[in-house]
Design a protein around this motif. Structure first.
Motif, PDB file in Angstrom:
ATOM      1  N   ALA A 116      -1.532  13.520   2.452  1.00 22.92           N
ATOM      2  CA  ALA A 116      -2.345  12.629   1.618  1.00 22.92           C
ATOM      3  C   ALA A 116      -2.186  11.174   2.059  1.00 22.92           C
ATOM      4  O   ALA A 116      -3.145  10.411   2.095  1.00 22.92           O
ATOM      5  N   LEU A 117      -0.967  10.799   2.425  1.00 20.99           N
ATOM      6  CA  LEU A 117      -0.735   9.392   2.776  1.00 20.99           C
ATOM      7  C   LEU A 117      -1.185   9.037   4.190  1.00 20.99           C
ATOM      8  O   LEU A 117      -1.601   7.914   4.456  1.00 20.99           O
ATOM      9  N   THR A 118      -1.068  10.004   5.131  1.00 19.98           N
ATOM     10  CA  THR A 118      -1.341   9.643   6.539  1.00 19.98           C
ATOM     11  C   THR A 118      -2.429  10.485   7.186  1.00 19.98           C
ATOM     12  O   THR A 118      -2.919  10.130   8.259  1.00 19.98           O
ATOM     13  N   GLY A 119      -2.731  11.630   6.605  1.00 21.51           N
ATOM     14  CA  GLY A 119      -3.708  12.503   7.262  1.00 21.51           C
ATOM     15  C   GLY A 119      -3.115  13.223   8.453  1.00 21.51           C
ATOM     16  O   GLY A 119      -3.841  13.813   9.250  1.00 21.51           O
ATOM     17  N   LYS A 120      -1.789  13.132   8.607  1.00 21.00           N
ATOM     18  CA  LYS A 120      -1.148  13.780   9.762  1.00 21.00           C
ATOM     19  C   LYS A 120       0.023  14.635   9.307  1.00 21.00           C
ATOM     20  O   LYS A 120       0.654  14.345   8.286  1.00 21.00           O
ATOM     21  N   LYS A 121       0.305  15.652  10.138  1.00 22.20           N
ATOM     22  CA  LYS A 121       1.412  16.547   9.774  1.00 22.20           C
ATOM     23  C   LYS A 121       2.759  15.991  10.220  1.00 22.20           C
ATOM     24  O   LYS A 121       3.815  16.452   9.782  1.00 22.20           O
ATOM     25  N   ASN A 122       2.725  15.058  11.176  1.00 22.01           N
ATOM     26  CA  ASN A 122       3.970  14.462  11.678  1.00 22.01           C
ATOM     27  C   ASN A 122       3.861  12.952  11.609  1.00 22.01           C
ATOM     28  O   ASN A 122       2.771  12.411  11.623  1.00 22.01           O
ATOM     29  N   GLY A 123       5.040  12.342  11.612  1.00 15.31           N
ATOM     30  CA  GLY A 123       5.000  10.887  11.638  1.00 15.31           C
ATOM     31  C   GLY A 123       6.314  10.305  11.195  1.00 15.31           C
ATOM     32  O   GLY A 123       7.313  11.020  11.058  1.00 15.31           O
ATOM     33  N   PRO A 124       6.314   9.002  10.960  1.00 15.89           N
ATOM     34  CA  PRO A 124       7.545   8.311  10.578  1.00 15.89           C
ATOM     35  C   PRO A 124       8.091   8.798   9.237  1.00 15.89           C
ATOM     36  O   PRO A 124       7.381   9.461   8.472  1.00 15.89           O
ATOM     37  N   GLU A 125       9.324   8.439   8.980  1.00 11.24           N
ATOM     38  CA  GLU A 125       9.959   8.861   7.725  1.00 11.24           C
ATOM     39  C   GLU A 125       9.171   8.310   6.538  1.00 11.24           C
ATOM     40  O   GLU A 125       8.851   7.125   6.493  1.00 11.24           O
ATOM     41  N   LEU A 126       8.935   9.199   5.571  1.00  9.55           N
ATOM     42  CA  LEU A 126       8.095   8.798   4.434  1.00  9.55           C
ATOM     43  C   LEU A 126       8.774   7.756   3.558  1.00  9.55           C
ATOM     44  O   LEU A 126       8.100   6.923   2.952  1.00  9.55           O
ATOM     45  N   ASN A 127      10.104   7.765   3.497  1.00  9.18           N
ATOM     46  CA  ASN A 127      10.772   6.763   2.648  1.00  9.18           C
ATOM     47  C   ASN A 127      10.500   5.339   3.154  1.00  9.18           C
ATOM     48  O   ASN A 127      10.379   4.402   2.367  1.00  9.18           O
ATOM     49  N   LYS A 128      10.358   5.197   4.468  1.00  8.15           N
ATOM     50  CA  LYS A 128      10.052   3.866   5.002  1.00  8.15           C
ATOM     51  C   LYS A 128       8.552   3.579   4.910  1.00  8.15           C
ATOM     52  O   LYS A 128       8.131   2.457   4.668  1.00  8.15           O
ATOM     53  N   LEU A 129       7.800   4.632   5.154  1.00  8.20           N
ATOM     54  CA  LEU A 129       6.350   4.475   5.193  1.00  8.20           C
ATOM     55  C   LEU A 129       5.779   3.996   3.851  1.00  8.20           C
ATOM     56  O   LEU A 129       4.898   3.133   3.816  1.00  8.20           O
ATOM     57  N   ILE A 130       6.310   4.547   2.756  1.00  2.09           N
ATOM     58  CA  ILE A 130       5.736   4.130   1.459  1.00  2.09           C
ATOM     59  C   ILE A 130       6.039   2.655   1.189  1.00  2.09           C
ATOM     60  O   ILE A 130       5.252   1.954   0.564  1.00  2.09           O
ATOM     61  N   LEU A 131       7.180   2.182   1.726  1.00  2.00           N
ATOM     62  CA  LEU A 131       7.498   0.757   1.508  1.00  2.00           C
ATOM     63  C   LEU A 131       6.499  -0.131   2.248  1.00  2.00           C
ATOM     64  O   LEU A 131       6.136  -1.199   1.795  1.00  2.00           O
ATOM     65  N   LEU A 132       6.073   0.355   3.410  1.00  2.00           N
ATOM     66  CA  LEU A 132       5.077  -0.409   4.172  1.00  2.00           C
ATOM     67  C   LEU A 132       3.727  -0.413   3.454  1.00  2.00           C
ATOM     68  O   LEU A 132       2.979  -1.381   3.512  1.00  2.00           O
ATOM     69  N   MET A 133       3.439   0.691   2.775  1.00  2.00           N
ATOM     70  CA  MET A 133       2.121   0.817   2.138  1.00  2.00           C
ATOM     71  C   MET A 133       2.056   0.093   0.790  1.00  2.00           C
ATOM     72  O   MET A 133       1.053  -0.516   0.465  1.00  2.00           O
ATOM     73  N   GLY A 134       3.099   0.224   0.016  1.00  2.00           N
ATOM     74  CA  GLY A 134       3.083  -0.391  -1.314  1.00  2.00           C
ATOM     75  C   GLY A 134       2.382   0.491  -2.341  1.00  2.00           C
ATOM     76  O   GLY A 134       1.650   1.429  -1.984  1.00  2.00           O
ATOM     77  N   TYR A 135       2.627   0.173  -3.607  1.00  3.15           N
ATOM     78  CA  TYR A 135       2.163   1.010  -4.726  1.00  3.15           C
ATOM     79  C   TYR A 135       0.658   1.298  -4.672  1.00  3.15           C
ATOM     80  O   TYR A 135       0.222   2.434  -4.737  1.00  3.15           O
ATOM     81  N   ASN A 136      -0.138   0.222  -4.533  1.00  4.14           N
ATOM     82  CA  ASN A 136      -1.590   0.410  -4.644  1.00  4.14           C
ATOM     83  C   ASN A 136      -2.146   1.351  -3.594  1.00  4.14           C
ATOM     84  O   ASN A 136      -2.962   2.222  -3.880  1.00  4.14           O
ATOM     85  N   LYS A 137      -1.691   1.143  -2.364  1.00  2.00           N
ATOM     86  CA  LYS A 137      -2.223   1.987  -1.285  1.00  2.00           C
ATOM     87  C   LYS A 137      -1.757   3.439  -1.452  1.00  2.00           C
ATOM     88  O   LYS A 137      -2.534   4.375  -1.261  1.00  2.00           O
ATOM     89  N   VAL A 138      -0.485   3.628  -1.833  1.00  2.00           N
ATOM     90  CA  VAL A 138       0.011   4.989  -2.014  1.00  2.00           C
ATOM     91  C   VAL A 138      -0.790   5.674  -3.122  1.00  2.00           C
ATOM     92  O   VAL A 138      -1.261   6.804  -2.966  1.00  2.00           O
ATOM     93  N   MET A 139      -1.002   4.945  -4.212  1.00  2.00           N
ATOM     94  CA  MET A 139      -1.745   5.508  -5.344  1.00  2.00           C
ATOM     95  C   MET A 139      -3.174   5.870  -4.927  1.00  2.00           C
ATOM     96  O   MET A 139      -3.663   6.962  -5.226  1.00  2.00           O
ATOM     97  N   GLU A 140      -3.801   4.953  -4.209  1.00  2.00           N
ATOM     98  CA  GLU A 140      -5.168   5.167  -3.722  1.00  2.00           C
ATOM     99  C   GLU A 140      -5.252   6.458  -2.907  1.00  2.00           C
ATOM    100  O   GLU A 140      -6.165   7.260  -3.068  1.00  2.00           O
ATOM    101  N   ARG A 141      -4.260   6.644  -2.062  1.00  2.00           N
ATOM    102  CA  ARG A 141      -4.315   7.816  -1.176  1.00  2.00           C
ATOM    103  C   ARG A 141      -3.974   9.104  -1.920  1.00  2.00           C
ATOM    104  O   ARG A 141      -4.497  10.169  -1.585  1.00  2.00           O
ATOM    105  N   LEU A 142      -3.104   8.998  -2.945  1.00  2.00           N
ATOM    106  CA  LEU A 142      -2.821  10.208  -3.731  1.00  2.00           C
ATOM    107  C   LEU A 142      -4.066  10.613  -4.497  1.00  2.00           C
ATOM    108  O   LEU A 142      -4.320  11.776  -4.765  1.00  2.00           O
ATOM    109  N   LYS A 143      -4.869   9.577  -4.832  1.00  2.00           N
ATOM    110  CA  LYS A 143      -6.135   9.873  -5.529  1.00  2.00           C
ATOM    111  C   LYS A 143      -7.216  10.288  -4.532  1.00  2.00           C
ATOM    112  O   LYS A 143      -8.336  10.585  -4.927  1.00  2.00           O
ATOM    113  N   ARG A 144      -6.841  10.255  -3.257  1.00  2.00           N
ATOM    114  CA  ARG A 144      -7.720  10.682  -2.160  1.00  2.00           C
ATOM    115  C   ARG A 144      -9.031   9.917  -2.163  1.00  2.00           C
ATOM    116  O   ARG A 144     -10.105  10.474  -1.991  1.00  2.00           O
ATOM    117  N   LYS A 145      -8.886   8.571  -2.349  1.00  2.00           N
ATOM    118  CA  LYS A 145     -10.088   7.745  -2.357  1.00  2.00           C
ATOM    119  C   LYS A 145     -10.421   7.315  -0.936  1.00  2.00           C
ATOM    120  O   LYS A 145      -9.543   7.038  -0.170  1.00  2.00           O
TER     121      LYS A 145
END
Ligand code: GLU
Length: 445
Positions: free
Chosen positions: A416-445
């Motif tokens: 949901a967050l990246t569209g990819k099956k592999n990638g950087p560690e999610l704990n770091k990635l969400i910090l880069l994205m921030g609340y709004n972007k993570v929420m947006e992507r969980l809502k699949r907008k």
């Protein structure tokens, strides 16, 4: 080895590929290790096949690889020198005019092959009397010219292959100058090697016979013979030779793919040798370690995988300053935190751009993610401010609530967050994205 003078002498008739630049690198390293000089010589006597666009790309490619040349020459500007040498050899009776048409030569060759004999030129033109030559010339026939070989066995010590013997009796007298007045490879090459005081000629094994021939020309021009080293040719992963017309292996293509030039150099210096393949961050480090005698005689097999592996090793070791010089980021989102997050997960520089895009542009693709799971994930997403513990907090609540474990827990979030099956560690990635972007992507907008 002291102050070795080497040269790389490509014909500008196509794009450089990994095999060509391997020869360039070997020459560069031999000169660098001895505080010598590395010369770029453009072998462009063949006017029909030489193109300026290829000269430009050769220079650009060498520059990209960091193979800095000290001097650069173009053979088409040096014809006067070749004329002088031609006259000397002619005066010594070592160059003779021939008058056969290509068709006649072809017939002779085929006749010999049918009789299972080596297709060596029969020297018919050498038997022409002076008056016969004169009348052919008077009748308007234009000669082409051959160099008279001695029929001896030429011996030399090769830096890579040890003792070499070239049996000149098995060779046709090489054509030096064509009917149209253009010189072919051998004479200009020797004349330049003499004039440029080349001490070491490192080139592909396909030139071994030429070296035998050229040693006779060096001798005929009373010059010192350089030291030769014939490297085995690089073959592609399926064992085929690389070709200038095969864009897939071109340096341009590696550049586009985001390969670091140091990865190409590291691979090229150790492939087909007795040393381990290692990633060197600079040509200086590589030159310190390089020994030409470690190269082997057997064909060197190029491997894309090995190149990618070296590349990812090199890239992940780059500090932020080094990498930011190589990245074009029009969104201005590439910063130190971003780099720390993705650097263990990329193989090529273009993947950095991919991650910049993934984080900043809407995700394309339709993924099969359970909608309910994402709704729970939205409900449990902690409010900001976030820190390095946020991911663990979120994910342990999510685990408790959904009873999902392992992959079932992480993969839907990653997709949901990246569209990819592999990638950087999610704990770091969400910090880069921030609340709004993570929420947006969980809502699949
Ligand atoms: N122009 C020749 C080639 O590209 C040069 C060979 C040499 O290094 O003498 O193969």
């Amino acid at each position: 080895m002291n102050n070795s003078i080497t040269r790389f002498a490509p014909s500008p008739s196509g794009l450089l590929h990994v095999g060509n630049v391997r020869t360039a690198l070997l020459n560069f390293l031999v000169s660098k290790r001895s505080n010598g000089k590395f010369i770029l010589r453009i072998d462009d006597t063949d006017q029909d096949r030489s193109k300026n666009k290829y000269i430009d790309s050769i220079k650009e490619n060498l520059n990209w690889l960091g193979l800095k040349y000290d001097e650069c020459y173009q053979q088409s500007n040096r014809i006067k020198l070749y004329d002088e040498a031609f006259d000397i050899l002619k005066a010594k009776g070592l160059i003779y005019p021939c008058f056969e048409t290509p068709d006649e030569l072809d017939k002779k060759r085929k006749r010999l092959i049918t009789r299972r004999m080596p297709p060596v030129y029969d020297r018919a033109a050498l038997k022409l009397e002076q008056d016969e030559i004169k009348s052919l010339l008077d009748s308007g026939k234009k000669p082409y010219w051959r160099f008279k070989l001695s029929s001896k066995k030429v011996k030399f010590k090769d830096l890579i292959r040890g003792d070499i013997n070239v049996d000149l009796a098995a060779q046709s007298d090489p054509v030096i100058k064509r009917e149209d007045g253009n010189y072919l490879y051998n004479l200009p090459s020797v004349v330049d090697d003499i004039d440029m005081k080349i001490t070491h000629i490192i080139r592909g094994e396909d030139h071994i016979t030429n070296s035998g021939i050229q040693i006779e020309i060096f001798n005929a021009l009373d010059a010192n013979i350089p030291i030769f080293g014939h490297n085995s040719l690089l073959v592609s992963e399926n064992g085929e030779p690389f070709s200038k017309r095969n864009a897939a292996a071109s340096i341009e293509q590696l550049k586009e793919k985001g390969i670091d030039p140091n990865a190409v150099n590291s691979l090229n210096a150790s492939i087909g040798s007795s040393v381990d393949i290692e990633a060197y961050e600079s040509l200086d480090l590589l030159a310190d370690k390089f020994e030409i005698s470690s190269l082997s005689k057997s064909p060197a097999r190029y491997s894309n995988n090995q190149l990618d592996k070296l590349n990812s090793q090199l890239i992940s070791n780059y500090d932020f300053d080094q990498i930011s010089q190589l990245i074009k980021d029009k969104n201005n989102v590439f910063d130190e935190e971003f780099w720390d997050c993705i650097k263990q997960n990329i193989t090529t520089l273009s993947e950095v751009s991919d991650w910049i895009r993934i984080l900043n542009e809407p995700i394309k693709g339709d993924f099969n993610i359970e909608e309910n799971f994402l709704i729970v994930a939205q409900d449990l997403l902690p409010n900001e401010p976030w820190d390095s513990k946020t991911w663990d907090e979120w994910i342990s609540k999510l685990k408790e609530k959904t009873q999902n474990k392992g992959k079932e827990l992480f993969m839907p979030i990653r997709l949901a967050l990246t569209g990819k099956k592999n990638g950087p560690e999610l704990n770091k990635l969400i910090l880069l994205m921030g609340y709004n972007k993570v929420m947006e992507r969980l809502k699949r907008k």
